[in-house]
Structure formats: structure tokens, C-alpha cells
Design a protein around this motif. Structure first.
Motif, PDB file in Angstrom:
ATOM      1  N   PHE A  56       2.834  -4.482  -2.653  1.00 29.79           N
ATOM      2  CA  PHE A  56       1.768  -5.135  -3.413  1.00 29.79           C
ATOM      3  C   PHE A  56       0.417  -4.894  -2.758  1.00 29.79           C
ATOM      4  O   PHE A  56      -0.574  -4.590  -3.443  1.00 29.79           O
ATOM      5  CB  PHE A  56       2.062  -6.628  -3.508  1.00 29.79           C
ATOM      6  N   LEU A  57       0.333  -4.994  -1.442  1.00 29.54           N
ATOM      7  CA  LEU A  57      -0.924  -4.766  -0.731  1.00 29.54           C
ATOM      8  C   LEU A  57      -1.382  -3.321  -0.877  1.00 29.54           C
ATOM      9  O   LEU A  57      -2.564  -3.049  -1.145  1.00 29.54           O
ATOM     10  CB  LEU A  57      -0.753  -5.129   0.741  1.00 29.54           C
ATOM     11  N   VAL A  58      -0.458  -2.383  -0.721  1.00 23.46           N
ATOM     12  CA  VAL A  58      -0.817  -0.958  -0.780  1.00 23.46           C
ATOM     13  C   VAL A  58      -1.326  -0.584  -2.163  1.00 23.46           C
ATOM     14  O   VAL A  58      -2.401   0.023  -2.307  1.00 23.46           O
ATOM     15  CB  VAL A  58       0.403  -0.094  -0.387  1.00 23.46           C
ATOM     16  N   PHE A  59      -0.594  -0.947  -3.192  1.00 27.40           N
ATOM     17  CA  PHE A  59      -0.965  -0.527  -4.538  1.00 27.40           C
ATOM     18  C   PHE A  59      -2.208  -1.256  -5.041  1.00 27.40           C
ATOM     19  O   PHE A  59      -3.013  -0.676  -5.776  1.00 27.40           O
ATOM     20  CB  PHE A  59       0.205  -0.751  -5.492  1.00 27.40           C
ATOM     21  N   THR A  60      -2.394  -2.503  -4.634  1.00 28.83           N
ATOM     22  CA  THR A  60      -3.615  -3.213  -5.013  1.00 28.83           C
ATOM     23  C   THR A  60      -4.830  -2.587  -4.345  1.00 28.83           C
ATOM     24  O   THR A  60      -5.889  -2.420  -4.977  1.00 28.83           O
ATOM     25  CB  THR A  60      -3.508  -4.692  -4.638  1.00 28.83           C
ATOM     26  N   SER A  61      -4.695  -2.219  -3.082  1.00 27.21           N
ATOM     27  CA  SER A  61      -5.803  -1.557  -2.379  1.00 27.21           C
ATOM     28  C   SER A  61      -6.129  -0.215  -3.018  1.00 27.21           C
ATOM     29  O   SER A  61      -7.314   0.136  -3.195  1.00 27.21           O
ATOM     30  CB  SER A  61      -5.429  -1.362  -0.908  1.00 27.21           C
ATOM     31  N   LEU A  62      -5.109   0.536  -3.395  1.00 26.92           N
ATOM     32  CA  LEU A  62      -5.351   1.827  -4.041  1.00 26.92           C
ATOM     33  C   LEU A  62      -6.009   1.652  -5.402  1.00 26.92           C
ATOM     34  O   LEU A  62      -6.861   2.470  -5.790  1.00 26.92           O
ATOM     35  CB  LEU A  62      -4.035   2.593  -4.191  1.00 26.92           C
ATOM     36  N   ILE A  66      -9.210  -2.435   4.708  1.00 24.25           N
ATOM     37  CA  ILE A  66      -8.494  -3.713   4.727  1.00 24.25           C
ATOM     38  C   ILE A  66      -6.986  -3.467   4.799  1.00 24.25           C
ATOM     39  O   ILE A  66      -6.261  -4.150   5.542  1.00 24.25           O
ATOM     40  CB  ILE A  66      -8.865  -4.546   3.487  1.00 24.25           C
ATOM     41  N   TRP A  67      -6.525  -2.511   4.048  1.00 25.03           N
ATOM     42  CA  TRP A  67      -5.101  -2.154   4.065  1.00 25.03           C
ATOM     43  C   TRP A  67      -4.657  -1.762   5.474  1.00 25.03           C
ATOM     44  O   TRP A  67      -3.668  -2.275   6.003  1.00 25.03           O
ATOM     45  CB  TRP A  67      -4.870  -1.046   3.041  1.00 25.03           C
ATOM     46  N   LYS A  68      -5.406  -0.867   6.104  1.00 27.12           N
ATOM     47  CA  LYS A  68      -5.022  -0.402   7.442  1.00 27.12           C
ATOM     48  C   LYS A  68      -5.172  -1.515   8.481  1.00 27.12           C
ATOM     49  O   LYS A  68      -4.385  -1.587   9.439  1.00 27.12           O
ATOM     50  CB  LYS A  68      -5.883   0.802   7.834  1.00 27.12           C
ATOM     51  N   LEU A  69      -6.172  -2.387   8.307  1.00 26.24           N
ATOM     52  CA  LEU A  69      -6.341  -3.499   9.235  1.00 26.24           C
ATOM     53  C   LEU A  69      -5.141  -4.439   9.183  1.00 26.24           C
ATOM     54  O   LEU A  69      -4.650  -4.903  10.229  1.00 26.24           O
ATOM     55  CB  LEU A  69      -7.628  -4.259   8.903  1.00 26.24           C
ATOM     56  N   MET A  70      -4.642  -4.710   7.991  1.00 27.86           N
ATOM     57  CA  MET A  70      -3.469  -5.563   7.851  1.00 27.86           C
ATOM     58  C   MET A  70      -2.249  -4.920   8.496  1.00 27.86           C
ATOM     59  O   MET A  70      -1.422  -5.606   9.116  1.00 27.86           O
ATOM     60  CB  MET A  70      -3.210  -5.848   6.375  1.00 27.86           C
ATOM     61  N   VAL A  71      -2.131  -3.613   8.382  1.00 27.77           N
ATOM     62  CA  VAL A  71      -0.999  -2.913   8.998  1.00 27.77           C
ATOM     63  C   VAL A  71      -1.058  -3.026  10.517  1.00 27.77           C
ATOM     64  O   VAL A  71      -0.052  -3.331  11.186  1.00 27.77           O
ATOM     65  CB  VAL A  71      -0.982  -1.432   8.563  1.00 27.77           C
ATOM     66  N   LEU A  88      -0.915   2.598 -11.390  1.00 31.78           N
ATOM     67  CA  LEU A  88      -1.014   1.690 -10.249  1.00 31.78           C
ATOM     68  C   LEU A  88      -0.679   0.256 -10.653  1.00 31.78           C
ATOM     69  O   LEU A  88      -0.036  -0.479  -9.886  1.00 31.78           O
ATOM     70  CB  LEU A  88      -2.420   1.761  -9.651  1.00 31.78           C
ATOM     71  N   ILE A  89      -1.101  -0.160 -11.842  1.00 37.31           N
ATOM     72  CA  ILE A  89      -0.739  -1.505 -12.303  1.00 37.31           C
ATOM     73  C   ILE A  89       0.766  -1.611 -12.488  1.00 37.31           C
ATOM     74  O   ILE A  89       1.380  -2.649 -12.191  1.00 37.31           O
ATOM     75  CB  ILE A  89      -1.492  -1.828 -13.609  1.00 37.31           C
ATOM     76  N   THR A  90       1.385  -0.532 -12.970  1.00 37.10           N
ATOM     77  CA  THR A  90       2.850  -0.522 -13.095  1.00 37.10           C
ATOM     78  C   THR A  90       3.511  -0.664 -11.737  1.00 37.10           C
ATOM     79  O   THR A  90       4.489  -1.409 -11.575  1.00 37.10           O
ATOM     80  CB  THR A  90       3.302   0.778 -13.769  1.00 37.10           C
ATOM     81  N   LEU A  91       2.992   0.027 -10.737  1.00 36.87           N
ATOM     82  CA  LEU A  91       3.552  -0.092  -9.385  1.00 36.87           C
ATOM     83  C   LEU A  91       3.368  -1.500  -8.829  1.00 36.87           C
ATOM     84  O   LEU A  91       4.244  -2.014  -8.121  1.00 36.87           O
ATOM     85  CB  LEU A  91       2.891   0.936  -8.462  1.00 36.87           C
ATOM     86  N   ILE A  92       2.237  -2.125  -9.139  1.00 37.83           N
ATOM     87  CA  ILE A  92       2.014  -3.504  -8.686  1.00 37.83           C
ATOM     88  C   ILE A  92       3.034  -4.444  -9.331  1.00 37.83           C
ATOM     89  O   ILE A  92       3.598  -5.326  -8.669  1.00 37.83           O
ATOM     90  CB  ILE A  92       0.576  -3.942  -9.009  1.00 37.83           C
ATOM     91  N   CYS A  93       3.293  -4.239 -10.626  1.00 31.19           N
ATOM     92  CA  CYS A  93       4.295  -5.075 -11.300  1.00 31.19           C
ATOM     93  C   CYS A  93       5.689  -4.825 -10.740  1.00 31.19           C
ATOM     94  O   CYS A  93       6.483  -5.768 -10.574  1.00 31.19           O
ATOM     95  CB  CYS A  93       4.269  -4.804 -12.800  1.00 31.19           C
ATOM     96  N   LEU A  94       6.004  -3.563 -10.435  1.00 30.16           N
ATOM     97  CA  LEU A  94       7.320  -3.252  -9.882  1.00 30.16           C
ATOM     98  C   LEU A  94       7.496  -3.806  -8.474  1.00 30.16           C
ATOM     99  O   LEU A  94       8.625  -3.965  -8.008  1.00 30.16           O
ATOM    100  CB  LEU A  94       7.535  -1.735  -9.867  1.00 30.16           C
TER     101      LEU A  94
END
Length: 345
Positions: free
Chosen positions: A15-21, A49-54, A256-262
Motif C-alpha cells: 500500500f505504501l509503495v503503490f500510493t507513493s508511486l 517518504i517511501w525510502k525514509l519509511m523503509v 496503480l489504483i488497482t494495485l492499491i486495491c489489491l
């Protein structure tokens, strides 16, 4: 719709990765169209932000790992921690590429050759091959590693084309991606045909039938818009059309929205990110107990066969929290004799 299953199968990492993308793609398209004049360092803010969370998640998990040695012998914690370390290393290589690419885009003239910028991605692609083998042996997911390993040739073509070392058209440069997308389209067609066949099969239970149909629809909404986006992008780069990049990226937004839903049904995930050592749903419910009230409520649509005039009856059922049952004491209860009150003669 069952909220309990949605929370239980939720994958926060995806969810974090696909939302950031998704946010980055929107900002980057607006910047290319000169709709916004922000610095590329600001446009890349969702990526940072994505990389900082990682990095924060890996550091916190590593601290808890070394501070509590007894956690290392519990279940498959060692494999989970090793997978987290490998994933962090891959993200650091990806971060190096993003920093160099952002610096090149920010400068008026390319400060670094693009072949140098893409070296971290090439190294990540080579390393990913071995990581994929390790992930298969240890039953771990490897989406990022698989994507990197199959696109190593594409990264080389991109770097050479951006440096004008080769003057091929972008349609030819994208040949490795066309091969991957053709394979993905074959998979989508297979999923759709399989779902159609299973719908007509009387031996399949309704849950499996709905699962196959959902998978086919999800893969179709993921692959087909992505293919349309790549076709529009190559035509734009070759000068065959002058569509704005914001319009070109609309199919990418759908994917990307599909990936977020998945991500809400992806399950998996690593329990050692931030050292939570448990499923994200359990951790979230422990931090916010009031969410249990909503997580235990499910809504379903059922067919009422007894009444032919009503085909669909909407019902709402509340699942009682089963954890309360485990707290009931198993000790024998005291038997109290029945006291009867007799009326006097």
C-alpha cells in the motif's frame, strides 16, 4: 464486503509503495507539462517518504533483533529478518538511482552520463536473480526482485538512448517491455478464460468462483491500462502525438489504483518492519482497540430461495469477538441447589 477479512489480509508495504508511486506519477506528469514549476527534489518527495519509511523500519527492526536474542529462535524469524535486510539493500540501490536521476533532471545540462545513473539499477537487476532463487527456496515473495531481473536489458537501452549513444526510435527501445507485456497479456487471457470456465462448472464452490472472477478482473485492470500507457508514451516520445503527459498517465493511474486495491487482499508482509513481530492487523488493533468494533462487522448479500418474489435480501450480521471465549475459565462451577418456595396450607 467483510471488513474483518480486509484488515486481516491487508499488506501495508505494498500500500505504501503503490500510493507513493501514484502521487509521484501525478506530480512528475504535471512537472513535465510545466503545469507546476516545482523543483524535481520536491516532485520526488513521495519517493523520499517511501525510502525514509523503509530505512526507519529496517533500523527499528534491527535494533529490536539485536537487543532481544531470544527472538531469533522463534519460528521463522531468522528468515523474516534476513528477507527484511535483503529488501532494504535493494531499496538503497534504488535510492541511489533516484538521487542521481533527480540531480540530472534538476541540472540544466546532464551533470552525469545516464549510463552512470542507471548503474545502481543494473547492479540491482543482477543481484535480483540470486535473490529470486533464495526467495523460492524460503517461500518468500519477490515482486521487486523479479521486476528488476527481467528488465535489466531495458535499463541498458534506456541509458544508451538518453545518452544518444543509440538513435533508435523509442518503440524499438521499448522492445524488452513489449516482450514482458505480451507475456502478461497471455496470463490475463488465461485468467479470464479460466474464470469463464469455472463460472459454468457446478463442482466449484461459490467462494472459489468469486475469487477467480476477482483475480481475472484485477489482472485485466492492471495489465491492459499499463499497456495503453506504454503505447501512448512511446508515441509521445517519438513525436507521433502531442498529448499532454498528464493525459498519457491516466491509464497508469488506473493500474496503480488497482494495485492499491489489491494490497488489501495481498496478505504476506514482513513482521520485522519496525519490529512489530506480528501481523499488521493484530498490531493495529492492539494500538487502536476501538477498531475491533468495526473489524467485527461484516455485510453480505444473500439470495432468499424461500420467497420467489424477493431475489436478493440485504442482511447485516455482526461477528462476535471470539477472543472473549478464550478467557472463560475452565474451572468447574459451584452447583447451587434449586430453592423452591412452597405456599403454606
Amino acid at each position: 464486503m467483510n471488513l474483518k477479512n480486509i484488515f486481516r489480509d491487508f499488506n501495508p508495504s505494498k500500500f505504501l509503495v503503490f500510493t507513493s508511486l501514484l502521487v509521484f506519477s501525478l506530480l512528475f506528469a504535471l512537472r513535465l507539462d510545466d503545469t507546476i514549476q516545482w523543483s524535481y527534489w520536491v516532485v520526488f518527495l513521495p519517493i523520499w517518504i517511501w525510502k525514509l519509511m523503509v530505512v526507519l523500519g529496517a533500523l527499528t527492526g534491527s535494533y529490536i533483533w539485536w537487543k532481544n536474542p531470544h527472538y531469533r529462535v522463534e519460528g521463522n524469524n531468522y528468515v523474516q529478518f534476513k528477507a527484511m535486510v535483503i529488501c532494504t539493500g535493494m531499496h538503497l540501490l534504488l535510492l541511489m538511482f533516484e538521487i542521481l536521476a533527480c540531480d540530472n533532471l534538476e541540472s540544466q545540462h546532464n551533470r552525469h552520463p545516464w549510463i552512470l545513473v542507471f548503474i545502481p539499477l543494473m547492479c540491482m537487476s543482477v543481484i535480483s536473480i540470486g535473490i529470486c532463487v533464495w526467495a523460492v527456496k524460503n517461500d518468500r515473495s519477490f515482486e521487486l526482485e523479479l521486476f528488476s531481473s527481467v528488465n535489466i536489458l531495458q535499463f541498458i537501452f534506456f541509458a544508451l538512448r538518453l545518452d544518444n549513444t543509440i538513435d533508435w526510435s523509442w518503440v524499438i527501445v521499448f522492445i524488452p517491455i513489449w516482450i514482458v507485456m505480451c507475456t502478461a497479456m497471455i496470463g490475463v487471457l488465461y485468467a479470464i478464460i479460466l474464470a469463464i470456465i469455472l463460472v459454468k462448472s457446478p463442482d466449484i464452490i461459490p467462494e472459489q468462483r468469486r475469487g477467480n472472477i476477482s483475480s481475472a478482473i484485477g489482472y485485466a485492470f492492471l495489465v491492459i491500462p499499463l499497456l495503453i500507457f506504454e503505447i501512448l508514451l512511446t508515441n509521445r516520445l517519438d513525436g507521433d502525438n502531442h498529448i499532454k503527459y498528464t493525459a498519457i498517465t491516466v491509464p497508469l493511474f488506473i493500474s496503480l489504483i488497482t494495485l492499491i486495491c489489491l494490497a488489501f487482499g495481498a496478505k504476506g508482509g514482513n513482521c520485522w518492519w519496525f519490529g512489530i513481530r506480528k501481523d499488521f492487523c493484530q498490531f493495529l488493533l492492539g494500538v487502536c482497540p476501538f477498531l475491533q468494533e468495526y473489524g467485527n462487522i461484516s455485510y453480505s448479500l444473500q439470495n432468499d430461495d424461500t420467497d420467489p418474489e424477493e431475489n436478493i435480501v440485504e442482511t447485516a450480521k455482526v461477528d462476535m469477538c471470539q477472543s472473549k471465549k478464550h478467557h472463560i475459565s475452565d474451572q468447574p462451577r459451584a452447583v447451587v441447589p434449586v430453592i423452591s418456595i412452597e405456599t403454606p396450607d
